[in-house]
Design a protein around this motif. Structure first.
Motif, PDB file in Angstrom:
ATOM      1  N   ALA A 197      -6.273   2.416  -4.464  1.00 13.95           N
ATOM      2  CA  ALA A 197      -5.289   2.800  -3.446  1.00 13.95           C
ATOM      3  C   ALA A 197      -4.608   1.571  -2.865  1.00 13.95           C
ATOM      4  O   ALA A 197      -3.372   1.535  -2.697  1.00 13.95           O
ATOM      5  CB  ALA A 197      -5.968   3.610  -2.343  1.00 13.95           C
ATOM      6  N   GLU A 198      -5.391   0.547  -2.557  1.00 15.25           N
ATOM      7  CA  GLU A 198      -4.825  -0.692  -2.004  1.00 15.25           C
ATOM      8  C   GLU A 198      -3.915  -1.368  -3.026  1.00 15.25           C
ATOM      9  O   GLU A 198      -2.834  -1.876  -2.672  1.00 15.25           O
ATOM     10  CB  GLU A 198      -5.948  -1.644  -1.593  1.00 15.25           C
ATOM     11  CG  GLU A 198      -6.804  -1.163  -0.427  1.00 15.25           C
ATOM     12  CD  GLU A 198      -6.182  -1.446   0.925  1.00 15.25           C
ATOM     13  OE1 GLU A 198      -5.008  -1.859   0.978  1.00 15.25           O
ATOM     14  OE2 GLU A 198      -6.883  -1.243   1.937  1.00 15.25           O
ATOM     15  N   ALA A 199      -4.320  -1.367  -4.281  1.00 16.26           N
ATOM     16  CA  ALA A 199      -3.506  -2.000  -5.318  1.00 16.26           C
ATOM     17  C   ALA A 199      -2.185  -1.271  -5.514  1.00 16.26           C
ATOM     18  O   ALA A 199      -1.139  -1.891  -5.735  1.00 16.26           O
ATOM     19  CB  ALA A 199      -4.291  -2.056  -6.628  1.00 16.26           C
ATOM     20  N   MET A 200      -2.201   0.067  -5.428  1.00 14.39           N
ATOM     21  CA  MET A 200      -0.954   0.815  -5.528  1.00 14.39           C
ATOM     22  C   MET A 200      -0.038   0.515  -4.345  1.00 14.39           C
ATOM     23  O   MET A 200       1.189   0.400  -4.513  1.00 14.39           O
ATOM     24  CB  MET A 200      -1.231   2.319  -5.607  1.00 14.39           C
ATOM     25  CG  MET A 200      -1.682   2.815  -6.957  1.00 14.39           C
ATOM     26  SD  MET A 200      -1.752   4.647  -7.055  1.00 14.39           S
ATOM     27  CE  MET A 200       0.008   5.073  -7.047  1.00 14.39           C
ATOM     28  N   MET A 201      -0.608   0.394  -3.163  1.00 10.30           N
ATOM     29  CA  MET A 201       0.203   0.152  -1.968  1.00 10.30           C
ATOM     30  C   MET A 201       1.047  -1.120  -2.113  1.00 10.30           C
ATOM     31  O   MET A 201       2.215  -1.137  -1.719  1.00 10.30           O
ATOM     32  CB  MET A 201      -0.692   0.041  -0.733  1.00 10.30           C
ATOM     33  CG  MET A 201      -1.236   1.354  -0.217  1.00 10.30           C
ATOM     34  SD  MET A 201       0.031   2.491   0.427  1.00 10.30           S
ATOM     35  CE  MET A 201       0.682   1.555   1.820  1.00 10.30           C
ATOM     36  N   VAL A 202       0.462  -2.161  -2.654  1.00 10.38           N
ATOM     37  CA  VAL A 202       1.193  -3.434  -2.745  1.00 10.38           C
ATOM     38  C   VAL A 202       2.082  -3.497  -3.977  1.00 10.38           C
ATOM     39  O   VAL A 202       2.810  -4.470  -4.158  1.00 10.38           O
ATOM     40  CB  VAL A 202       0.225  -4.637  -2.731  1.00 10.38           C
ATOM     41  CG1 VAL A 202      -0.584  -4.643  -1.439  1.00 10.38           C
ATOM     42  CG2 VAL A 202      -0.698  -4.634  -3.938  1.00 10.38           C
ATOM     43  N   ARG A 203       2.037  -2.462  -4.814  1.00  8.96           N
ATOM     44  CA  ARG A 203       2.849  -2.445  -6.020  1.00  8.96           C
ATOM     45  C   ARG A 203       3.855  -1.300  -6.034  1.00  8.96           C
ATOM     46  O   ARG A 203       4.358  -0.929  -7.096  1.00  8.96           O
ATOM     47  CB  ARG A 203       1.951  -2.368  -7.269  1.00  8.96           C
ATOM     48  CG  ARG A 203       1.214  -3.660  -7.550  1.00  8.96           C
ATOM     49  CD  ARG A 203       0.187  -3.513  -8.663  1.00  8.96           C
ATOM     50  NE  ARG A 203      -0.391  -4.803  -8.999  1.00  8.96           N
ATOM     51  CZ  ARG A 203      -1.343  -5.400  -8.271  1.00  8.96           C
ATOM     52  NH1 ARG A 203      -1.826  -4.796  -7.184  1.00  8.96           N
ATOM     53  NH2 ARG A 203      -1.809  -6.582  -8.623  1.00  8.96           N
ATOM     54  N   GLN A 204       4.173  -0.749  -4.879  1.00 12.48           N
ATOM     55  CA  GLN A 204       5.151   0.339  -4.856  1.00 12.48           C
ATOM     56  C   GLN A 204       6.492  -0.158  -5.370  1.00 12.48           C
ATOM     57  O   GLN A 204       7.054  -1.126  -4.834  1.00 12.48           O
ATOM     58  CB  GLN A 204       5.334   0.887  -3.443  1.00 12.48           C
ATOM     59  CG  GLN A 204       6.344   2.041  -3.387  1.00 12.48           C
ATOM     60  CD  GLN A 204       6.543   2.599  -1.993  1.00 12.48           C
ATOM     61  OE1 GLN A 204       5.813   2.238  -1.071  1.00 12.48           O
ATOM     62  NE2 GLN A 204       7.520   3.469  -1.832  1.00 12.48           N
ATOM     63  N   PRO A 205       7.027   0.457  -6.409  1.00 12.36           N
ATOM     64  CA  PRO A 205       8.317   0.021  -6.943  1.00 12.36           C
ATOM     65  C   PRO A 205       9.425   0.123  -5.887  1.00 12.36           C
ATOM     66  O   PRO A 205       9.479   1.080  -5.115  1.00 12.36           O
ATOM     67  CB  PRO A 205       8.568   0.993  -8.098  1.00 12.36           C
ATOM     68  CG  PRO A 205       7.204   1.499  -8.474  1.00 12.36           C
ATOM     69  CD  PRO A 205       6.442   1.563  -7.187  1.00 12.36           C
TER      70      PRO A 205
END
Length: 254
Positions: free
Chosen positions: A176-184
């Protein structure tokens, strides 16, 4: 009303769409359906309540099916209303068979005997858990990530919700944290971590039991249901989410 009965069949509590071997992602949609077995007399609810978000997650299944297709992974979906049994809750949770949901009382879930509760656990929860565990075991050599797909209402108890996509986690916050910082940058959604729910609300059962306990990365996607009301919207969301998930898995967890 009394819905204690062993005389009727609950029907299948799940449906599974398997994939070819080598899938890295499994998709789960616990609240895919609002079906209530006839023997439960609609749980004493009017049709409007049975069709509302208290009974299921509108739009979530369309997103989940397309997402599983795009990620080339299996899908396990619930086939019975979460008011009969919430597949994202353990049997000991009071909210597994809710006596009330938001502003609605659920008469058919009130004053249940221990035997009636046990019947629902055995007929609904246990087969679903077994099916999900089987799919995870089947893909154990390649599987890395569990993604659960849910939807939420834009207005809850009279309060509007601005969040459009929630990324939720249980014991393991890494994906979840990794997705947050990689939002296109091309996705202008209002994305928030652990909103409108969090593990404190008891929503991380599937993530923890089938994700963490199997050593798998995991994340819950909560999408506001007014944004996935049509098949076209559901497909569009899945088409935006799939590459985001795929790139996060590749870049952050190579």
């Amino acid at each position: 009303m009394n819905t204690d009965s062993s005389a009727f069949d609950f029907g299948p509590s799940f449906s599974t769409t398997s994939s070819a071997t080598g899938a890295e992602v499994i998709v789960v949609c616990e609240h895919a359906a609002n079906w209530i077995p006839p023997g439960l007399a609609d749980l004493g609810l009017e049709v409007s309540a049975r069709n509302s978000h208290i009974a299921w997650d509108p739009g979530a299944l369309g997103v989940a099916r397309k997402l599983a297709e795009l990620l080339q992974g299996p899908l396990v979906e619930g086939r019975i209303s979460r008011l009969v049994y919430d597949l994202n809750r353990p049997p000991e949770s009071p909210t597994a068979i809710p006596a009330a949901s938001e502003i609605f009382d659920v008469p058919g879930n009130q004053n249940l005997s221990d035997a009636a509760r046990a019947q629902r656990v055995q007929a609904v929860y246990e087969p679903f858990c077994a099916a999900l565990a089987d799919e995870i075991h089947r893909g154990k050599d390649a599987l890395r990530l569990v993604v659960t797909v849910h939807s939420f209402t834009p207005i809850y108890k009279g309060e509007s919700r601005a969040v459009e996509l929630g990324l939720l986690h249980g014991r393991d916050d890494r994906f979840a944290e990794a997705m947050m910082v990689r939002q296109p940058e091309t996705l202008p959604w209002n994305v928030r971590l652990n909103e409108p729910y969090s593990a404190a609300d008891g929503v991380a059962h599937t993530l923890d039991l089938h994700g963490c306990d199997n050593g798998l990365l995991n994340v819950m996607l909560e999408i506001r249901n007014d944004l996935i009301a049509t098949a076209e919207q559901q497909a569009d969301w899945a088409e935006q989410l799939a590459p985001w998930i795929r790139s996060t898995l590749k870049e952050a967890f190579a």
